[in-house]
Write an enzyme that holds these catalytic residues in place. Structure first.
Site, PDB file in Angstrom:
ATOM      1  N   ASP A  73       8.199   0.715 -13.024  1.00 22.91           N
ATOM      2  CA  ASP A  73       8.019  -0.293 -14.065  1.00 22.91           C
ATOM      3  C   ASP A  73       7.610   0.380 -15.362  1.00 22.91           C
ATOM      4  O   ASP A  73       6.692   1.211 -15.372  1.00 22.91           O
ATOM      5  CB  ASP A  73       6.891  -1.265 -13.679  1.00 22.91           C
ATOM      6  CG  ASP A  73       7.350  -2.337 -12.714  1.00 22.91           C
ATOM      7  OD1 ASP A  73       8.512  -2.296 -12.280  1.00 22.91           O
ATOM      8  OD2 ASP A  73       6.535  -3.231 -12.401  1.00 22.91           O
ATOM      9  N   LYS A  77      13.925  -8.094 -14.934  1.00 23.55           N
ATOM     10  CA  LYS A  77      13.648  -9.245 -14.070  1.00 23.55           C
ATOM     11  C   LYS A  77      14.054 -10.565 -14.729  1.00 23.55           C
ATOM     12  O   LYS A  77      13.840 -10.763 -15.932  1.00 23.55           O
ATOM     13  CB  LYS A  77      12.149  -9.324 -13.774  1.00 23.55           C
ATOM     14  CG  LYS A  77      11.610  -8.205 -12.885  1.00 23.55           C
ATOM     15  CD  LYS A  77      10.127  -8.448 -12.606  1.00 23.55           C
ATOM     16  CE  LYS A  77       9.421  -7.223 -12.044  1.00 23.55           C
ATOM     17  NZ  LYS A  77       9.827  -6.867 -10.681  1.00 23.55           N
ATOM     18  N   GLY A  88       1.089  -6.020  -8.457  1.00 27.21           N
ATOM     19  CA  GLY A  88      -0.019  -5.972  -9.400  1.00 27.21           C
ATOM     20  C   GLY A  88      -1.383  -5.837  -8.760  1.00 27.21           C
ATOM     21  O   GLY A  88      -2.398  -6.035  -9.415  1.00 27.21           O
ATOM     22  N   ARG A 100       7.006  -4.232   8.039  1.00 26.85           N
ATOM     23  CA  ARG A 100       6.933  -4.309   9.505  1.00 26.85           C
ATOM     24  C   ARG A 100       7.594  -5.579  10.025  1.00 26.85           C
ATOM     25  O   ARG A 100       8.248  -5.562  11.080  1.00 26.85           O
ATOM     26  CB  ARG A 100       5.466  -4.258   9.956  1.00 26.85           C
ATOM     27  CG  ARG A 100       4.884  -2.847   9.972  1.00 26.85           C
ATOM     28  CD  ARG A 100       3.627  -2.826  10.839  1.00 26.85           C
ATOM     29  NE  ARG A 100       2.933  -1.553  10.788  1.00 26.85           N
ATOM     30  CZ  ARG A 100       3.226  -0.508  11.590  1.00 26.85           C
ATOM     31  NH1 ARG A 100       4.195  -0.598  12.480  1.00 26.85           N
ATOM     32  NH2 ARG A 100       2.541   0.612  11.488  1.00 26.85           N
ATOM     33  N   GLY A 113       2.373  -3.097  -4.510  1.00 26.15           N
ATOM     34  CA  GLY A 113       1.083  -2.561  -4.106  1.00 26.15           C
ATOM     35  C   GLY A 113       1.055  -1.062  -3.874  1.00 26.15           C
ATOM     36  O   GLY A 113       0.012  -0.508  -3.544  1.00 26.15           O
ATOM     37  N   GLY A 157       5.196  -0.444  -9.444  1.00 22.13           N
ATOM     38  CA  GLY A 157       5.018  -1.286 -10.616  1.00 22.13           C
ATOM     39  C   GLY A 157       3.867  -0.794 -11.444  1.00 22.13           C
ATOM     40  O   GLY A 157       3.958   0.189 -12.176  1.00 22.13           O
ATOM     41  N   SER A 158       2.728  -1.458 -11.267  1.00 24.54           N
ATOM     42  CA  SER A 158       1.555  -1.140 -12.065  1.00 24.54           C
ATOM     43  C   SER A 158       0.956   0.213 -11.685  1.00 24.54           C
ATOM     44  O   SER A 158       0.221   0.814 -12.461  1.00 24.54           O
ATOM     45  CB  SER A 158       0.518  -2.239 -11.867  1.00 24.54           C
ATOM     46  OG  SER A 158       1.156  -3.501 -11.822  1.00 24.54           O
TER      47      SER A 158
END
Lengths: 296, 204
Positions: free
Chosen positions: A26, A83, A155, A167, A216, A237-238
């Site tokens: 990102d 997005k 995030g 999983r 995550g 992402g973050s």
């Protein structure tokens, strides 16, 4: 005269094949995009705000201003993704019009339609969509998604939901492979997917398209964990640009995805990375503020 | 016969699946020492800037260049073709400079310009039958802008641009045979790998 075909499902899903074993990062501006490319990203996701900021700011999260995306497209030579809101097919049309390489129909933005997703077969540009389990993944594929990512909880910097979703997908595929044929019709009905797509998944023993992990991932070990659990690659992402040293961390996560089965290399690349993103435990987030359950 | 497939990033699993179909032993190559025991190497499709970075970090450039110089077969598809070039139209990534070709990245535009079409390829085994076209998939594909004297064009588009080239035991294709079920180009490559060229890779 030879027929030249563009926008086919083959070239859409084929593009995702080229991203495998890679990291998609990102970025919110051209400068970050350059750092990501330099670090070895296989693609960048062009955003106005990273998910951690979207979460902190609240309000309605929409498609990014096309001028920001265009600026990033002009800066890097690697593919650029962006997005659109779930079900917002006009945002998708806008992104296609500026020549984006891949659209993420994403639960990170505020959904525009709580019932329908974009009918992705209508587009020349390929789509990636999130999933929490096999049923969601196959429903998105039947709508035309050429790539899947597990949702995780964007995030947060907490990998627990990404693990849960990966999983869940892998477990459902293992179960499917061992299922007697006469139970497939009921399984297809339970998952709300076509028998044809379910049978194809069973025969291939995997999702029929590339499946990345997302939501995550914050460290090289997180990325390698998702790869060992069966991801084809990783979205971060973050986790990169909310950390102390994005260039170094990005570079380390790229190496961790290549050498995900080599703990010695993972140890080396995990050293001296500076502060990771602070993060919030996914468990501490109130149910109605979670992003992953926004579509089914 | 043992073929290595560079597995630092990209669609290496698809190449391996086709090689297995042809009953060839394969090895995923991520580190230089894994190149010691292979008769040939495939550099798959992927993102060329990423491939280039990872080849540099893990010291894979010099051993790959050495095996090509020793006459072993090397094949690059798409990003792999970019890596085999002498020069590309941008400063980055840095190619291996093994084939006497100049290559342009993303030559057809962005992803929406990616395409598939049938292609006539010279030299494929026809089993004594009429040659059949090869279904070629081009994804953000490169093209050969300059073809050196010792390089043979095996396939070109209608406008004359080369998209499959060979120089001795080195092979480069701008498209992705590994995304089809057609094994003919892999078989062609295995034939190159079975007969090592003399040093400098100019044989065949």
């Amino acid at each position: 005269m030879v027929d030249v075909l563009t926008g086919t499902y083959t070239v859409k899903a084929g593009h995702a094949q080229m991203l495998k074993g890679g990291v998609i990062m990102d970025v919110v501006n051209a400068e970050q995009a350059k750092i990501a490319q330099e670090a070895g990203a296989v693609a960048v996701m062009a955003l106005e705000r990273v998910p951690a900021d979207i979460r902190a700011d609240g309000g309605v999260a929409r498609m990014t201003d096309p001028s920001i995306i265009q600026n990033i497209m002009d800066t890097v030579s690697i593919p650029v993704m962006a997005k659109c809101r779930i079900g917002h097919f006009v945002e998708a049309q806008v992104l296609e019009a500026i020549g984006i390489d891949y659209i993420d129909e994403s639960e990170v933005l505020t959904p525009a339609d709580e019932v329908h997703h974009v009918w992705k077969h209508d587009f020349q540009v390929p789509f990636v969509c999130g999933c929490r389990d096999l049923g969601e993944a196959l429903r998105r594929i039947s709508e035309g998604a050429a790539m899947i990512r597990t949702k995780g909880e964007a995030g947060t910097g907490d990998v627990v939901e990404a693990v849960r979703h990966m999983r869940a997908v892998q477990d459902a595929i293992r179960k499917l492979k061992n299922m007697p044929e006469d139970e497939l019709v009921v399984e297809a009905r339970n998952l709300a997917v076509s028998l044809e797509l379910l049978t194809q998944t069973r025969e291939q023993g995997r999702l029929p398209v590339v499946n990345f992990a997302a939501g995550g991932v914050a460290t090289p070990a997180d990325a390698a964990l998702m790869m060992q659990l069966g991801a084809d690659g990783v979205f971060v992402g973050s986790g990169i640009f909310k950390s102390g040293d994005p260039a170094q961390r990005g570079y380390a996560i790229v190496q961790a995805v290549t050498h995900y089965n080599d703990p010695k290399i993972l140890a080396d690349v995990s050293k001296d990375l500076g502060e990771p993103m602070v993060g919030i435990s996914a468990r501490s987030i109130p149910q109605d503020e979670l992003l992953a359950p926004r579509s089914i | 016969m043992r073929i290595g497939v560079l597995a630092v990033q990209g669609d290496f699993a698809e190449h391996i699946a086709i090689l297995r179909k042809l009953n060839v032993e394969c090895l995923e190559v991520r580190l230089p020492e894994q190149l010691d025991d292979v008769n040939g190497l495939i550099i798959p499709g992927g993102e060329s800037t990423t491939l280039s970075r990872l080849m540099s970090i893990y010291n894979l450039r010099e051993p790959v260049q050495a095996m090509a110089r020793d006459g072993k077969a090397v094949w690059g598809t798409c990003a792999g073709m970019i890596m085999l070039a002498s020069e590309i139209t941008e400063a980055d990534p840095v190619p291996l400079q093994l084939m006497d070709i100049g290559v342009r990245r993303n030559a057809f535009g962005r992803q929406i310009d990616s395409f598939e079409q049938d292609l006539d390829i010279d030299g494929l085994d026809t089993n004594g039958l009429e040659p059949e076209p090869f279904h070629a998939i081009f994804i953000r594909a490169p093209v050969v802008m300059r073809v050196g004297d010792k390089v043979k064009t095996l396939a070109a588009l209608a406008d004359g641009q080369s998209v499959a080239v060979r120089q001795g035991n080195l092979l480069a294709t701008a498209f992705h045979p590994e995304l089809t079920s057609d094994t003919r180009l892999h078989q062609y490559f295995l034939n190159l790998a079975a007969v090592p060229a003399g040093p400098s890779g100019q044989g065949g």
